[in-house]
Design a protein around this motif. Structure first.
Motif, PDB file in Angstrom:
ATOM      1  N   TYR A   1       0.838  -1.203   0.000  1.00 26.78           N
ATOM      2  CA  TYR A   1       0.000   0.000   0.000  1.00 26.78           C
ATOM      3  C   TYR A   1       0.872   1.252   0.000  1.00 26.78           C
ATOM      4  CZ  TYR A   1      -3.586  -3.299   1.506  1.00 26.78           C
ATOM      5  OH  TYR A   1      -4.450  -4.362   1.585  1.00 26.78           O
TER       6      TYR A   1
ATOM      7  N   GLN B   1      -5.526   3.426   8.090  1.00 25.56           N
ATOM      8  CA  GLN B   1      -6.794   2.797   8.504  1.00 25.56           C
ATOM      9  C   GLN B   1      -7.459   2.072   7.337  1.00 25.56           C
ATOM     10  OE1 GLN B   1      -7.865   2.075  11.432  1.00 25.56           O
ATOM     11  NE2 GLN B   1      -6.065   3.150  12.181  1.00 25.56           N
ATOM     12  N   ASP B   2      -7.419   2.688   6.168  1.00 27.38           N
ATOM     13  CA  ASP B   2      -8.013   2.058   4.983  1.00 27.38           C
ATOM     14  C   ASP B   2      -7.248   0.794   4.569  1.00 27.38           C
ATOM     15  OD1 ASP B   2      -9.975   3.928   4.936  1.00 27.38           O
ATOM     16  OD2 ASP B   2      -9.410   4.856   3.035  1.00 27.38           O
TER      17      ASP B   2
ATOM     18  N   ILE C   1      -5.671  -1.177   6.644  1.00 19.09           N
ATOM     19  CA  ILE C   1      -6.075  -2.184   7.649  1.00 19.09           C
ATOM     20  C   ILE C   1      -7.449  -2.754   7.289  1.00 19.09           C
ATOM     21  CG2 ILE C   1      -6.739  -2.483  10.087  1.00 19.09           C
ATOM     22  CD1 ILE C   1      -4.533  -0.294  10.708  1.00 19.09           C
ATOM     23  N   LYS C   2      -8.346  -1.861   6.900  1.00 21.50           N
ATOM     24  CA  LYS C   2      -9.700  -2.281   6.510  1.00 21.50           C
ATOM     25  C   LYS C   2      -9.655  -3.206   5.288  1.00 21.50           C
ATOM     26  CE  LYS C   2     -13.361   0.409   5.191  1.00 21.50           C
ATOM     27  NZ  LYS C   2     -13.981   1.743   5.043  1.00 21.50           N
ATOM     28  N   ASP C   3      -8.833  -2.847   4.333  1.00 22.60           N
ATOM     29  CA  ASP C   3      -8.714  -3.632   3.094  1.00 22.60           C
ATOM     30  C   ASP C   3      -8.222  -5.061   3.394  1.00 22.60           C
ATOM     31  OD1 ASP C   3      -8.805  -3.510   0.093  1.00 22.60           O
ATOM     32  OD2 ASP C   3      -6.688  -4.060   0.309  1.00 22.60           O
TER      33      ASP C   3
ATOM     34  N   THR D   1      -8.430  -6.600   6.278  1.00 19.57           N
ATOM     35  CA  THR D   1      -9.467  -7.275   7.072  1.00 19.57           C
ATOM     36  C   THR D   1     -10.585  -7.808   6.172  1.00 19.57           C
ATOM     37  OG1 THR D   1      -8.958  -5.667   8.809  1.00 19.57           O
ATOM     38  CG2 THR D   1     -10.928  -7.018   9.132  1.00 19.57           C
ATOM     39  N   GLU D   2     -10.989  -6.989   5.213  1.00 17.02           N
ATOM     40  CA  GLU D   2     -12.053  -7.415   4.289  1.00 17.02           C
ATOM     41  C   GLU D   2     -11.636  -8.606   3.426  1.00 17.02           C
ATOM     42  OE1 GLU D   2     -14.266  -3.085   3.800  1.00 17.02           O
ATOM     43  OE2 GLU D   2     -13.340  -4.022   2.041  1.00 17.02           O
ATOM     44  N   HIS D   3     -10.393  -8.595   2.966  1.00 15.29           N
ATOM     45  CA  HIS D   3      -9.930  -9.664   2.074  1.00 15.29           C
ATOM     46  C   HIS D   3      -9.599 -10.959   2.810  1.00 15.29           C
ATOM     47  CE1 HIS D   3      -9.558  -6.515  -0.991  1.00 15.29           C
ATOM     48  NE2 HIS D   3      -9.626  -7.510  -1.845  1.00 15.29           N
TER      49      HIS D   3
ATOM     50  N   LYS E   1      -8.147  -8.954  11.160  1.00 21.56           N
ATOM     51  CA  LYS E   1      -7.521  -7.650  11.311  1.00 21.56           C
ATOM     52  C   LYS E   1      -5.998  -7.860  11.418  1.00 21.56           C
ATOM     53  CE  LYS E   1      -8.085  -3.378  13.818  1.00 21.56           C
ATOM     54  NZ  LYS E   1      -8.344  -2.734  15.093  1.00 21.56           N
TER      55      LYS E   1
END
Lengths: 191, 191
Positions: free
Chosen positions: A51, A96-97, A99-101, A103-105, A109
């Motif tokens: 990232y 934060q984004d 981390i979210k990405d 977590t979603e994939h 977390k």
């Protein structure tokens, strides 16, 4: 393309929030070279996602142009090794984004590992970190540009890696070099 | 300035003779960034001399301007860590001249260690090289730019270091990253 060997270990190159020379919190500039170097190094060591973190729209567009040129433009035929290197590189608004990405994939977390040029009492060594990597978890290695990551990122991270030290007191490695050395220490193969 | 911890180990960043993408022998271009990065990395690990090797007068002048700016110009006050990094950096005509320079200063002809992205039957590993460094000798680590060092340099060297390998087959590290990783493997301190 096959999944990387370390597809649960991700990397973030952060351009905000970082310090400038005067100790102020700023957005540092993305450099084309850092995008290429960190992509090639990440690819060599089989990292999951890379990232490039910046909140600035113009900078995000610059990164997208670099990736586009080498992945689908003229560069893709001229130099396929760059295409391969940039396969997992993406630009994102914030840590934060990222981390979210992840977590979603992955459904998990990620544990945050920060890197820092100065010693901290809570530093974790490279062998201990390699042990930690044996767990079935997601990890995000965070590198700061400019004069280093803003202190709350350091304080809130689960792990803070020991700084890279040579025999001299001089420690002003470029972030590109720090990424190379740290990935090699954690994931390199030595025959 | 005190002598470096590894002042008997020197580094050459070679721009001729190297290969281009088509496999032809060429003079590659010096980049400002390679000069800075290799200087900072060399400084971190306490390397003796850093030779930027190019036979082209215009390129030699470019390197001298970079060094001059940071060592004595405006840059020296703006960013003293760069001045310190460039203290032992110099531009030189050829690898032969670098060898001659070390021999004149130390009284000993340096042993040549080449680095290469492909495996060779005669490769020496990093632990064996560290053992070799315990001897009271002079050493010159040679890195090629472009698509790598011309084959006679490889063949005539006393040692050829094992390539850097990650878990993936991809091996297209920038020379800056290779220098960082190799110096860390050979001279890094791990607590």
């Amino acid at each position: 393309m096959a999944e990387g060997f370390h597809s649960n270990i991700h990397l973030a190159l952060v351009h905000y929030p970082v310090y400038n020379k005067a100790g102020e919190i700023v957005v540092s500039s993305v450099t084309t070279l850092d995008v290429h170097d960190s992509s090639r190094i990440s690819r060599t060591y089989g990292i999951g996602a890379l990232y490039i973190v910046t909140p600035l729209k113009t900078q995000q567009e610059l990164v997208d142009r670099i990736i586009g040129h080498w992945k689908t433009g003229y560069g893709a035929t001229y130099n396929p090794t760059r295409k391969e290197a940039l396969h997992k590189t993406q630009v994102i608004n914030s840590l934060q984004d990222a981390i979210k990405d992840i977590t979603e994939h992955s459904g998990k977390k990620p544990r945050i590992i920060v890197t820092h040029a100065k010693r901290l009492p809570r530093n974790i060594g490279y062998d201990d970190m390699k042990e930690e990597f044996k767990k079935d978890e997601q990890y995000l290695l965070v590198f700061g540009t400019g004069w280093g990551l803003e202190k709350n990122i350091i304080n809130n991270a689960e792990f803070a890696l020991s700084p890279i030290e040579g025999p001299e007191k001089y420690n002003h490695l470029p972030v590109r070099a720090a990424i190379a050395i740290i990935l090699d220490r954690l994931l390199g193969i030595r025959s």
